[in-house]
Motif scaffolding. Structure first.
Motif, PDB file in Angstrom:
ATOM      1  N   THR A 169       1.685   2.946   1.271  1.00  0.00           N
ATOM      2  CA  THR A 169       0.272   2.433   1.227  1.00  0.00           C
ATOM      3  C   THR A 169      -0.447   3.097   0.461  1.00  0.00           C
ATOM      4  N   THR A 170      -0.186   4.653   0.136  1.00  0.00           N
ATOM      5  CA  THR A 170      -1.162   5.445  -0.548  1.00  0.00           C
ATOM      6  C   THR A 170      -0.797   4.963  -2.011  1.00  0.00           C
ATOM      7  N   ASP A 175       0.105   2.046  -3.059  1.00  0.00           N
ATOM      8  CA  ASP A 175      -0.615   0.809  -3.517  1.00  0.00           C
ATOM      9  C   ASP A 175      -1.945   1.062  -3.658  1.00  0.00           C
ATOM     10  N   ALA A 176      -2.544   1.907  -3.157  1.00  0.00           N
ATOM     11  CA  ALA A 176      -4.019   2.022  -3.346  1.00  0.00           C
ATOM     12  C   ALA A 176      -4.178   2.807  -4.571  1.00  0.00           C
ATOM     13  N   LYS A 187       4.355  -2.911  -0.856  1.00  0.00           N
ATOM     14  CA  LYS A 187       4.702  -3.164   0.834  1.00  0.00           C
ATOM     15  C   LYS A 187       5.495  -4.506   0.630  1.00  0.00           C
ATOM     16  N   ASN A 216       6.252   4.391   5.015  1.00  0.00           N
ATOM     17  CA  ASN A 216       5.050   3.485   5.067  1.00  0.00           C
ATOM     18  C   ASN A 216       3.761   4.190   4.481  1.00  0.00           C
ATOM     19  N   ASN A 217       3.716   5.362   4.927  1.00  0.00           N
ATOM     20  CA  ASN A 217       2.437   6.088   4.489  1.00  0.00           C
ATOM     21  C   ASN A 217       2.246   6.033   2.958  1.00  0.00           C
ATOM     22  N   CYS A 272       2.572  -5.613  -5.211  1.00  0.00           N
ATOM     23  CA  CYS A 272       2.210  -4.946  -4.011  1.00  0.00           C
ATOM     24  C   CYS A 272       3.556  -4.240  -3.693  1.00  0.00           C
TER      25      CYS A 272
END
Length: 77
Positions: A34-35, A37-38, A6, A30-31, A4
């Motif tokens: 997150t993107t 990681d997805a 993050k 951060n965005n 991950c």
């Protein structure tokens, strides 16, 4: 490998990368994390990196760009 993104960054790293690569915009950093990681695979993650590269005018010779890219690649290896 990194499970991950993050969790891969210390607080100091977060500020460092946000300052160096995202014009001091922690929310943008951060965005993107997150993107990424997805994402389902490295190709999708590299597309997101490419968009950030263009948006923030990253220099491919910049050490922080290279370190960040390696971390993303490790996330999907």
């Amino acid at each position: 490998p990194i499970n991950c993104l993050k969790e891969a960054f210390s607080l100091n790293d977060r500020y460092l990368y946000a300052n160096e690569l995202f014009d001091k915009n922690m929310e943008a950093f951060n965005n993107l994390i997150t993107t990424i990681d997805a994402c389902n695979n490295l190709t999708e993650a590299q597309e997101q990196l490419s968009l950030a590269r263009q948006a923030y005018h990253w220099d491919d010779e910049n050490v922080f760009v290279n370190e960040f890219t390696v971390l993303v690649e490790r996330r999907f290896s």
